[in-house]
Design an enzyme around this catalytic site. Structure first.
Site, PDB file in Angstrom:
ATOM      1  N   HIS A   1      11.798  15.942  -8.269  1.00  0.00           N
ATOM      2  CA  HIS A   1      10.794  15.372  -7.368  1.00  0.00           C
ATOM      3  C   HIS A   1       9.686  16.361  -7.082  1.00  0.00           C
ATOM      4  O   HIS A   1       8.509  16.044  -7.169  1.00  0.00           O
ATOM      5  CB  HIS A   1      11.467  15.006  -6.029  1.00  0.00           C
ATOM      6  CG  HIS A   1      11.759  13.555  -5.927  1.00  0.00           C
ATOM      7  ND1 HIS A   1      12.054  12.946  -4.739  1.00  0.00           N
ATOM      8  CD2 HIS A   1      11.805  12.584  -6.859  1.00  0.00           C
ATOM      9  CE1 HIS A   1      12.269  11.666  -4.947  1.00  0.00           C
ATOM     10  NE2 HIS A   1      12.127  11.429  -6.227  1.00  0.00           N
TER      11      HIS A   1
ATOM     12  N   ASP B   1       4.323 -10.991  -8.644  1.00  0.00           N
ATOM     13  CA  ASP B   1       4.324 -10.898  -7.184  1.00  0.00           C
ATOM     14  C   ASP B   1       5.503 -10.022  -6.735  1.00  0.00           C
ATOM     15  O   ASP B   1       6.641 -10.479  -6.685  1.00  0.00           O
ATOM     16  CB  ASP B   1       4.431 -12.323  -6.621  1.00  0.00           C
ATOM     17  CG  ASP B   1       4.422 -12.375  -5.111  1.00  0.00           C
ATOM     18  OD1 ASP B   1       4.641 -11.335  -4.467  1.00  0.00           O
ATOM     19  OD2 ASP B   1       4.218 -13.478  -4.578  1.00  0.00           O
TER      20      ASP B   1
ATOM     21  N   LYS C   1      16.489   0.913  -3.449  1.00  0.00           N
ATOM     22  CA  LYS C   1      15.064   1.299  -3.368  1.00  0.00           C
ATOM     23  C   LYS C   1      14.665   2.022  -4.650  1.00  0.00           C
ATOM     24  O   LYS C   1      13.591   1.793  -5.212  1.00  0.00           O
ATOM     25  CB  LYS C   1      14.847   2.189  -2.136  1.00  0.00           C
ATOM     26  CG  LYS C   1      13.392   2.533  -1.851  1.00  0.00           C
ATOM     27  CD  LYS C   1      12.879   3.736  -2.602  1.00  0.00           C
ATOM     28  CE  LYS C   1      11.439   4.045  -2.267  1.00  0.00           C
ATOM     29  NZ  LYS C   1      10.842   5.076  -3.111  1.00  0.00           N
TER      30      LYS C   1
ATOM     31  N   GLU D   1       4.240   6.855  -6.719  1.00  0.00           N
ATOM     32  CA  GLU D   1       5.264   7.896  -6.480  1.00  0.00           C
ATOM     33  C   GLU D   1       5.394   8.788  -7.705  1.00  0.00           C
ATOM     34  O   GLU D   1       5.679   8.323  -8.811  1.00  0.00           O
ATOM     35  CB  GLU D   1       6.607   7.236  -6.126  1.00  0.00           C
ATOM     36  CG  GLU D   1       7.614   8.248  -5.613  1.00  0.00           C
ATOM     37  CD  GLU D   1       8.892   7.599  -5.100  1.00  0.00           C
ATOM     38  OE1 GLU D   1       8.821   6.501  -4.511  1.00  0.00           O
ATOM     39  OE2 GLU D   1       9.963   8.204  -5.291  1.00  0.00           O
TER      40      GLU D   1
HETATM   41  C1  MEV Z   1      13.242   7.849  -4.198  1.00  0.00           C
HETATM   42  O1  MEV Z   1      12.043   7.116  -4.285  1.00  0.00           O
HETATM   43  C2  MEV Z   1      14.378   7.085  -4.781  1.00  0.00           C
HETATM   44  C3  MEV Z   1      15.766   7.724  -4.636  1.00  0.00           C
HETATM   45  O2  MEV Z   1      16.007   8.057  -3.265  1.00  0.00           O
HETATM   46  C4  MEV Z   1      16.760   6.725  -5.135  1.00  0.00           C
HETATM   47  C5  MEV Z   1      18.203   7.092  -4.897  1.00  0.00           C
HETATM   48  O3  MEV Z   1      18.503   7.841  -3.943  1.00  0.00           O
HETATM   49  O4  MEV Z   1      19.039   6.589  -5.669  1.00  0.00           O
HETATM   50  C6  MEV Z   1      15.841   9.022  -5.415  1.00  0.00           C
END
Ligand code: MEV
Length: 440
Positions: A393, A296, A280, A85
């Site tokens: 991003h 792992d 995430k 990513e």
């Molecule tokens: C993207 O990989 C992760 C985010 O969505 C985490 C978040 O929203 O805190 C930017």
């Protein structure tokens, strides 16, 4: 539809590739070339990778990046991260630098207990089962001596074995709930070997236990396996600073930033929809270090998410507060990691990554990984509560778009320069590329 194939695993690697190319790509030589392009010229190195798994046809690359300037408990680290990513490493590096200037990260291991179970069925008198367990508990330990002696020499081993009655949840279901200290090893093989030995002893000794009836002697071992839920293998990492030091050029005062940041965390604490995405983002950092260090990531993911739901509702893994003008942000997560054994001794890049981290022991690696997760979450929340996430991003995604368009090095440089101070969108990049190419 393809036909099933018999004995695939016994074919040579070349024959496996030929079968794939023939079956799925109409013998297109380009498919074969692509697969072979990813083979390593160093045949020994290639063989090493081939033998990690069965039916290897080629290698699957992920970038290995580094995030420097992580100050953890006063020691500086450059953290290796394997991830696809685009914005993750950049965000981690930025957060590391931000906190470097504010005293760095503090981390500590709370506990390192790992667990596993012998799951079994028993139909009979509960008191007798308890008495039987008490009578052979020491034999469970002594029968596994050949497995445990090396670990014990180093200070680890089996911590305890308990009998647990689970019959309120499932008829006749009991467990041997076993806890272990595996030191610098992740310990999966050690734990599973111990458990299988416990099961053997537990089953066979029952046959000689005079108090049991014939039916009671017939204990059914269902399975013996470690648990990836390790709420007692816990690490905590935190950052803090006076609110006024949260001054960053984001067009927002430090007080408002701190307030929005804490609210963002509180939302993730109470709203599962947000908590999942929030966590995430944390796992973006954690998984990248886990992968780079040969651990792992599936085990860590499963354990971490179970921990996030331990109170009955999925919730945030991080927490934040402002008290007496001090901003504090912390994470507490279970991490069962190893720095010896498994891939750590085999994969040359894993060895390199661990050397870059100055050969941490498992506890130090737990701290580094927790910090990577906290930093990643800080970076994400900082963007989300100020500029929005897309600015950073899309900037990082720019190269992916240009690569998809087939831009040359020169074109990439020109377009990257053009977007230096602009918000990147897919269509704007395509337009700029077409303009450069004079395509309309
Ligand atoms: C993207 O990989 C992760 C985010 O969505 C985490 C978040 O929203 O805190 C930017």
């Amino acid at each position: 539809m393809t036909k099933p194939i018999k004995g695939f695993s016994k074919l040579s690697k070349e024959d496996k590739v030929n079968w794939i190319v023939d079956t799925f790509f109409k013998n297109n030589p380009n498919a074969k070339k692509l697969i072979e392009n990813y083979w390593n010229d160093d045949s020994k190195l290639q063989q090493l990778h081939d033998e990690f798994i069965e039916n290897t046809i080629t290698n699957y690359y992920l970038p290995l990046g580094v995030a420097p300037n992580f100050l953890i408990n006063g020691k500086l680290h450059t953290i290796p991260m394997a991830i696809e990513e685009s914005s993750v490493v950049a965000a981690a590096s930025k957060a590391a630098k931000f906190w470097f200037d504010r005293g760095g990260f503090k981390a500590k291991v709370i506990n390192t207990v790992k667990v596993g179970h012998v799951h079994f069925m028993y139909e009979g008198d509960k008191i007798k089962l308890k008495n039987y367990f008490d009578s052979i508990k020491s034999k469970l330990f002594s029968d596994s001596k050949s497995i445990t002696q090396n670990m014990e020499k180093r200070g680890g081993g089996i911590l305890d074995i308990e009998l647990k009655d689970k019959t309120d949840k499932l008829d006749n279901y009991y467990q041997l709930h076993c806890s272990f200290e595996t030191l610098d090893a992740m310990g999966a093989n050690f734990i599973n070997s111990c458990l299988e030995q416990f099961a053997k002893t537990f089953k066979s000794e029952a046959l000689n236990y005079l108090e049991f009836s014939e039916e009671e002697k017939d204990i059914t071992i269902v399975m013996s396996i470690l648990s990836n839920y390790v709420p007692e293998c816990l690490v905590r990492a935190e950052v803090s600073c006076p609110v006024e030091q949260l001054n960053e050029d984001k067009g927002i005062s430090p007080e408002i930033f701190a307030d929005k940041f804490v609210k963002a965390v509180e939302i993730a604490e109470i709203e599962p929809y947000r908590a999942v995405t929030h966590n995430k983002g944390i796992m973006n950092g954690i998984d990248a270090v886990i992968l780079a260090t040969g651990n792992d990531f599936r085990a860590v993911e499963a354990g971490v998410h179970a921990y996030a739901a331990r109170n009955g509702q999925y919730s945030s893994l991080t927490h934040a507060s402002v008290e007496n003008g001090i901003f504090k942000f912390w994470i507490e997560i279970p991490l069962a990691l190893g720095t010896v054994g498994g891939l750590t001794n085999l994969h040359p890049l894993v060895k390199l990554a661990l050397e870059m981290l100055e050969k941490p022991n498992a506890k130090e690696l737990m701290q580094i990984v927790a910090v990577a997760g906290l930093a990643q979450n800080f970076g994400a929340l900082r963007s989300l509560t100020t500029t929005g996430i897309q600015k950073g991003h899309m900037k990082m995604h720019l190269m992916n778009i240009l690569n998809q368009l087939g831009a040359s090095t020169q074109e990439k440089a020109t377009i990257a320069k053009h977007f230096e101070n602009k918000t990147v969108s897919h269509s704007d990049v395509v337009n700029k590329y077409n303009e450069l190419k004079n395509i309309n």
